[in-house]
Design an enzyme around this catalytic site. Structure first.
Site, short mmCIF file in Angstrom:
data_model
loop_
_atom_site.label_atom_id
_atom_site.label_comp_id
_atom_site.label_asym_id
_atom_site.label_seq_id
_atom_site.Cartn_x
_atom_site.Cartn_y
_atom_site.Cartn_z
N GLU A 177 0.77 -1.06 0.04
CA GLU A 177 -0.01 0.15 0.03
C GLU A 177 0.77 1.32 -0.09
N TYR A 179 3.34 2.13 2.14
CA TYR A 179 3.90 2.25 3.43
C TYR A 179 5.27 2.15 3.49
N ARG A 227 2.36 -8.75 4.39
CA ARG A 227 1.38 -8.13 3.29
C ARG A 227 2.36 -7.51 2.36
N HIS A 265 -1.46 3.71 -1.76
CA HIS A 265 -2.38 4.88 -1.51
C HIS A 265 -2.44 6.09 -2.45
N GLN A 352 -18.55 4.91 2.72
CA GLN A 352 -19.09 6.05 3.35
C GLN A 352 -19.09 6.06 4.90
P1 FAD Z 1 -36.61 6.97 0.31
O1 FAD Z 1 -35.46 6.00 -0.21
O2 FAD Z 1 -36.90 8.13 -0.34
O3 FAD Z 1 -37.85 6.13 0.58
C1 FAD Z 1 -38.97 6.62 0.83
C2 FAD Z 1 -40.22 5.62 0.66
O4 FAD Z 1 -41.24 5.83 1.27
C3 FAD Z 1 -40.32 5.33 -0.81
O5 FAD Z 1 -40.29 3.88 -1.16
C4 FAD Z 1 -41.84 5.79 -1.10
O6 FAD Z 1 -42.48 4.99 -2.24
C5 FAD Z 1 -42.49 5.65 0.34
N1 FAD Z 1 -43.36 6.35 0.63
C6 FAD Z 1 -43.66 7.87 0.56
N2 FAD Z 1 -44.96 8.22 1.02
C7 FAD Z 1 -45.46 7.26 1.07
C8 FAD Z 1 -46.78 6.71 1.73
N3 FAD Z 1 -47.72 7.86 2.07
N4 FAD Z 1 -47.20 5.45 1.94
C9 FAD Z 1 -46.34 4.42 1.80
N5 FAD Z 1 -45.02 4.46 1.21
C10 FAD Z 1 -44.70 5.95 1.00
N6 FAD Z 1 -27.10 7.51 -0.73
C11 FAD Z 1 -25.96 7.01 -0.14
O7 FAD Z 1 -25.78 6.87 1.18
N7 FAD Z 1 -24.70 6.66 -1.05
C12 FAD Z 1 -24.92 6.71 -2.27
O8 FAD Z 1 -24.11 6.27 -2.96
C13 FAD Z 1 -26.56 7.21 -2.80
N8 FAD Z 1 -26.52 7.13 -4.36
C14 FAD Z 1 -27.86 7.42 -4.62
C15 FAD Z 1 -27.99 7.43 -6.11
C16 FAD Z 1 -29.09 7.67 -6.57
C17 FAD Z 1 -29.41 7.81 -8.03
C18 FAD Z 1 -30.18 8.10 -5.71
C19 FAD Z 1 -31.71 8.54 -6.45
C20 FAD Z 1 -29.95 8.29 -4.32
C21 FAD Z 1 -28.99 7.76 -3.73
N9 FAD Z 1 -28.57 8.08 -2.39
C22 FAD Z 1 -27.40 7.27 -1.92
C23 FAD Z 1 -29.31 8.45 -1.46
C24 FAD Z 1 -30.33 7.39 -0.66
O9 FAD Z 1 -30.70 6.54 -1.56
C25 FAD Z 1 -31.48 8.00 0.27
O10 FAD Z 1 -30.60 8.89 1.04
C26 FAD Z 1 -32.29 7.14 0.95
O11 FAD Z 1 -32.78 6.19 0.06
C27 FAD Z 1 -33.11 7.87 1.83
O12 FAD Z 1 -33.92 6.90 2.56
P2 FAD Z 1 -35.23 7.04 3.03
O13 FAD Z 1 -35.80 5.84 3.50
O14 FAD Z 1 -35.14 8.33 4.05
O15 FAD Z 1 -36.16 7.50 1.76
P1 NAP Z 2 -27.14 17.09 -2.88
O1 NAP Z 2 -25.64 16.52 -3.02
O2 NAP Z 2 -27.44 18.22 -1.66
O3 NAP Z 2 -26.77 18.04 -4.27
C1 NAP Z 2 -27.89 18.95 -4.55
C2 NAP Z 2 -27.20 19.84 -5.76
O4 NAP Z 2 -28.20 20.71 -6.09
C3 NAP Z 2 -26.20 20.54 -5.42
O5 NAP Z 2 -25.12 20.50 -6.34
C4 NAP Z 2 -26.76 21.95 -5.35
O6 NAP Z 2 -25.77 22.90 -5.95
C5 NAP Z 2 -27.95 22.01 -6.23
N1 NAP Z 2 -29.16 22.58 -5.98
C6 NAP Z 2 -29.73 22.77 -4.55
N2 NAP Z 2 -30.70 23.53 -4.61
C7 NAP Z 2 -30.87 24.04 -5.83
C8 NAP Z 2 -31.73 25.25 -6.35
N3 NAP Z 2 -32.62 25.58 -5.63
N4 NAP Z 2 -31.59 25.33 -7.48
C9 NAP Z 2 -30.47 24.88 -8.44
N5 NAP Z 2 -29.82 23.82 -7.88
C10 NAP Z 2 -29.86 23.78 -6.70
O7 NAP Z 2 -28.35 16.11 -3.23
P2 NAP Z 2 -28.37 15.04 -4.40
O8 NAP Z 2 -27.47 15.30 -5.35
O9 NAP Z 2 -29.75 15.16 -4.63
O10 NAP Z 2 -28.15 13.84 -3.48
C11 NAP Z 2 -29.04 13.44 -2.32
C12 NAP Z 2 -28.02 12.59 -1.40
O11 NAP Z 2 -27.75 11.50 -1.98
C13 NAP Z 2 -26.62 13.53 -1.19
O12 NAP Z 2 -26.90 13.81 0.15
C14 NAP Z 2 -25.74 12.35 -1.37
O13 NAP Z 2 -24.92 12.22 -0.06
C15 NAP Z 2 -26.49 11.16 -1.44
N6 NAP Z 2 -25.74 10.51 -2.63
C16 NAP Z 2 -24.52 10.03 -2.17
C17 NAP Z 2 -23.93 9.64 -3.21
C18 NAP Z 2 -22.40 9.02 -3.33
O14 NAP Z 2 -21.68 8.70 -3.94
N7 NAP Z 2 -21.89 8.81 -2.10
C19 NAP Z 2 -24.18 9.43 -4.81
C20 NAP Z 2 -25.48 9.81 -5.07
C21 NAP Z 2 -26.21 10.49 -3.90
P3 NAP Z 2 -25.70 24.46 -5.82
O15 NAP Z 2 -26.68 24.83 -4.80
O16 NAP Z 2 -24.45 24.79 -5.59
O17 NAP Z 2 -26.21 24.79 -7.27
FE1 SF4 Z 3 -17.87 0.33 4.46
FE2 SF4 Z 3 -20.31 -0.52 5.07
FE3 SF4 Z 3 -20.08 0.81 2.75
FE4 SF4 Z 3 -18.79 -1.77 3.27
S1 SF4 Z 3 -21.21 -1.24 3.20
S2 SF4 Z 3 -17.94 -0.14 2.31
S3 SF4 Z 3 -18.08 -1.74 5.06
S4 SF4 Z 3 -19.67 1.52 4.63
#
Ligand code: FAD
Ligand code: NAP
Ligand code: SF4
Length: 684
Positions: A177, A179, A227, A265, A352
């Site tokens: 790595e 080191y 390692r 790294h 994460q």
């Molecule tokens: P949600 O996932 O939004 O789930 C809410 C659920 O509630 C939905 O299934 C909806 O249908 C249901 N619901 C709403 N209202 C009602 C109702 N009245 N009755 C019954 N059901 C209802 N997070 C990460 O940490 N790492 C990532 O790499 C990452 N990548 C992402 C990539 C993408 C493209 C997207 C879209 C999201 C990503 N996220 C990532 C974000 C992550 O998915 C969300 O933070 C997480 O899903 C939030 O969980 P939640 O349960 O609060 O809400």
């Molecule tokens: P986000 O990370 O908060 O990004 C939102 C983006 O929208 C920012 O670039 C912001 O930039 C812009 N924005 C916010 N308000 C706006 C407005 N009124 N008008 C125009 N632009 C606006 O949210 P997200 O991309 O929706 O992701 C949601 C969550 O999922 C994140 O918190 C992230 O941690 C998670 N996620 C994580 C990964 C991962 O790889 N770890 C991947 C996908 C999602 P400006 O305000 O500067 O324009």
């Molecule tokens: Fe780390 Fe858990 Fe994500 Fe695996 S799932 S990379 S152990 S945070």
């Protein structure tokens, strides 16, 4: 805790190689699973050793054959950072006793990893073979004198002796790595002209002296794992012939096992992130098979019993090392052994809550298992009184809440408006390289079934519904809804939401502007520019990132050849500066590098003026107005909480608890959603 007893599905047939014991001198490992070294942060916390003991003992009870601790420095200057854990005195060794005792009481074996960071130490007192600054460290190391090199070797030997006194079964000498030891081995970082530098044999003098010294000081039964960096992935790294030569010398010097190190790294090639295909580097270890006598350990992106078994069954290695998968599920081995592999909480390689935490100085945990490293304070205990709860929304937060409540003995009804569980994870798993996110949904699906949670799909719960059933409380896990920014023309037909794109509800043109460059903006850019790579996933990954598939070049490097991209994409944000700064510390660089190679224009500091038939009108940071003549504008502008039910429920006098996106949408991620929901459910 899963019983290790086998049931009628005869898992020995399914994983015979994985579950086969291994005798190493007088030490018998009960199977071929090594829990790889991970720094957790517990090492430096007050009361951390008791928590480490609980953390490792839980993994030992879960059936892991051999555990390797996080890296412990052999002296002050070798510590990864000022104040990081070291083992230099008998008093310090005493602190480790509860750890080794707890693992042994659980039937496990444990080795201490000796890690000297060399020029990677985040510490102004850092030392190295040569005074060459690492590209990932602001500090320049001091070159060691000949006598000081000897002193470093003695420190390694002393550390191993203290580990033996503390009850460890052996040590892992961290030689990869990039080191300290690796810095001696590679010409890249060793410019010395004395007996510790020069040709390859002289550069290997230090690791061989360390191993020989440890063997002499600890006797024949103490395990020594080395390692060894088998693929440096940096210029002026080792060749495969040199790696083989060093492996043979190490064997002669007395190592018991050789573990594989992949990538320094400072290498700019991903080695463990989720986009790295499973088992992508097993072939590197396989190169040594049959050419050295000691057992070999394969590593990196081995996260299921099937992948591990295949590596062992095809003779690529003798053992497999899994680190993060054991954070995600302490019972990984026991579940595999009991024929319940479908119940394993699979590591999705997101980094994460583990590596990103480590690099931010926070305690390590796991996105899919918030109990990891919190074994003594996040307790999932049977509830004093069983109640009936409604959980509304089956995204990550709702799934964690429902299953944890049920595990504690509560009756749970889980309402989900759509036709499947998973919420936004169903969208996340469609991003190329994030398919692992689907494993979390498989895990929760099985957990809900096993625990008897009543799941009502296609059921958008209303307050009246919930009141009628007399629930003790409602857990509101309804998640988020995409934000529609107030930009003139945002309702123009060429404007799409990210869900339209990722769920392929609408066609997308060849020129696309993305409004918002957060995690989702980056993921959408990735999705839209993902060219079709020919060949197997591992071959395509090697080609895209510049890894020599024959491993014959120095450092294993080859020219990178990203797939051709047919779209032109602009990734925009209002914040000044380059987009992507808020992405994960250990994965953000990968996303940024990948999109840069695909020609995505990432621009910060823009002002959105309007959207019309001509495209997206912007003001650039220098004040110049520009029209991006794009076919589509995709909104990735963050989220807003969806909690329309809350007021009605409170109006009806019902107890409501919010979790996940329904609680706070800003900076929401699945880590927070699952952690918050699990902690709430542990208390109700
Ligand atoms: P949600 O996932 O939004 O789930 C809410 C659920 O509630 C939905 O299934 C909806 O249908 C249901 N619901 C709403 N209202 C009602 C109702 N009245 N009755 C019954 N059901 C209802 N997070 C990460 O940490 N790492 C990532 O790499 C990452 N990548 C992402 C990539 C993408 C493209 C997207 C879209 C999201 C990503 N996220 C990532 C974000 C992550 O998915 C969300 O933070 C997480 O899903 C939030 O969980 P939640 O349960 O609060 O809400
Ligand atoms: P986000 O990370 O908060 O990004 C939102 C983006 O929208 C920012 O670039 C912001 O930039 C812009 N924005 C916010 N308000 C706006 C407005 N009124 N008008 C125009 N632009 C606006 O949210 P997200 O991309 O929706 O992701 C949601 C969550 O999922 C994140 O918190 C992230 O941690 C998670 N996620 C994580 C990964 C991962 O790889 N770890 C991947 C996908 C999602 P400006 O305000 O500067 O324009
Ligand atoms: Fe780390 Fe858990 Fe994500 Fe695996 S799932 S990379 S152990 S945070």
């Amino acid at each position: 805790m899963i019983e290790l007893a086998l049931n009628n599905t005869t898992p020995m047939d399914a994983y015979p190689h994985l579950l086969e014991p291994l005798q190493l001198g007088s030490i018998r490992l009960r199977n071929r699973v090594v829990m790889g070294s991970m720094h957790t942060g517990l090492e430096e916390r007050p009361g951390g050793f008791a928590r480490m003991a609980a953390f490792f003992a839980e993994r030992a009870r879960g059936g892991v054959g051999l555990i390797v601790t996080g890296g412990i420095a052999p002296n002050e200057e070798g510590a990864v950072a000022k104040g990081a854990a070291k083992l230099t005195t008998a008093e310090e060794a005493e602190h480790h006793r509860p750890v080794t005792a707890a693992v042994h009481a659980a039937g496990g074996r444990i080795c201490l990893q000796i890690l000297h960071a060399g020029r990677y130490a985040y510490n102004p007192q850092l030392v190295a073979p040569s005074a060459l600054q690492a590209p990932i460290n602001p500090f320049t190391p001091r070159e060691l004198s000949d006598a000081e090199v000897e002193a470093q070797i003695e420190a390694f030997v002393r550390c191993a002796q203290l580990a033996q006194q503390a009850g460890y079964d052996g040590v892992e000498v961290m030689g990869s790595e990039g080191y300290f030891i690796n810095q001696f081995i590679a010409a890249r970082t060793n410019h010395r002209t004395d007996r510790w530098g020069g040709d390859f044999a002289s550069r290997c003098r230090l690791p061989l002296a360390i191993v020989g010294g440890i063997r002499a000081a600890t006797g024949p039964d103490f395990l020594i794992i080395f390692r060894l960096s088998l693929l440096d992935l940096v210029e002026q790294g080792s060749t495969p012939e040199e790696c083989l030569q060093l492996a043979l010398w190490l064997e002669a010097a007395g190592v018991s096992l050789i573990n594989t190190g992949i990538g320094w790294h400072e290498a700019r090639i991903p080695t463990i992130a989720t986009l790295v295909p499973r088992g992508a580097f097993a072939a590197v270890t396989a190169q040594l098979k049959g050419r050295v006598g000691v057992p070999l350990i394969a590593t990196n992106r081995i996260n299921t019993p099937e992948v591990a078994e295949a590596i062992l069954a095809t003779g690529q290695a003798d053992l497999v090392s899994m680190a993060r998968p054991l954070l995600a599920d302490a019972d990984f081995v026991a579940k595999a052994a009991a024929g319940r592999a479908d119940e394993i909480n699979t590591c999705i390689a997101c980094n994460q809550a583990c590596l990103d935490h480590t690099f931010a100085g926070k305690l390590t945990s796991c996105l899919v298992n918030p109990r990891a490293c919190h074994e003594t304070e996040l307790l999932i205990l049977p509830a004093a009184e069983s109640r009936t709860y409604a959980v509304v929304g089956a995204g990550p937060a709702g799934l964690a809440a429902a299953s944890t409540l049920a595990e504690r003995g509560h009756r749970v009804v889980l309402f989900e408006a759509s036709e499947r569980i998973g919420g936004q994870f169903n969208v996340a798993k469609r991003i190329p390289g994030k398919e692992e996110f689907g494993e979390t949904l498989r895990y929760f699906q099985r957990r809900l079934e096993r625990l008897g949670v009543e799941v009502r799909l296609n059921h958008r719960a209303s307050a009246a519904d919930l009141q009628a059933e007399g629930f003790a409380a409602v857990i509101l896990a309804t998640g988020v809804t995409p934000r529609i920014p107030a930009i003139p023309g945002v309702d123009h037909p060429r404007v799409l939401g990210y869900l339209d794109v990722l769920l392929e509800r609408k066609p997308v043109g060849r020129r696309v502007a993305l409004i918002g460059a957060g995690g989702i903006g980056f993921d959408v850019a990735d999705f839209l520019t993902h060219g079709h790579s020919a060949g197997e996933p591992i071959t395509a990954f090697y080609r895209e990132w510049g890894i020599d598939p024959s491993f014959s070049s120095r450092g294993g490097l080859a020219p990178a050849a990203p797939p051709a991209v047919e779209r032109e994409v602009w990734l925009l944000q209002r914040k000044p500066g380059k987009p992507g700064k808020g992405l994960g510390k250990t994965t953000g660089w990968i996303h940024r590098a990948r999109l840069q190679r695909r020609g995505v224009h990432a621009i910060g500091g823009v002002e959105y003026l309007r959207i019309d038939d001509a495209g997206l009108h912007l003001r650039l940071p220098d004040g110049v107005e520009q029209v991006l003549a794009v076919d589509n504008v995709v909104l990735c502008a963050g989220q807003e909480s969806l909690r329309e039910l809350e007021d009605d429920l409170l109006g009806l006098g019902m107890a409501v608890h919010r979790v996940g996106g329904a609680d706070v949408a800003a900076e929401l991620d699945a880590k927070r959603a699952i952690d918050q929901a699990t902690r709430l459910a542990a208390q109700l």
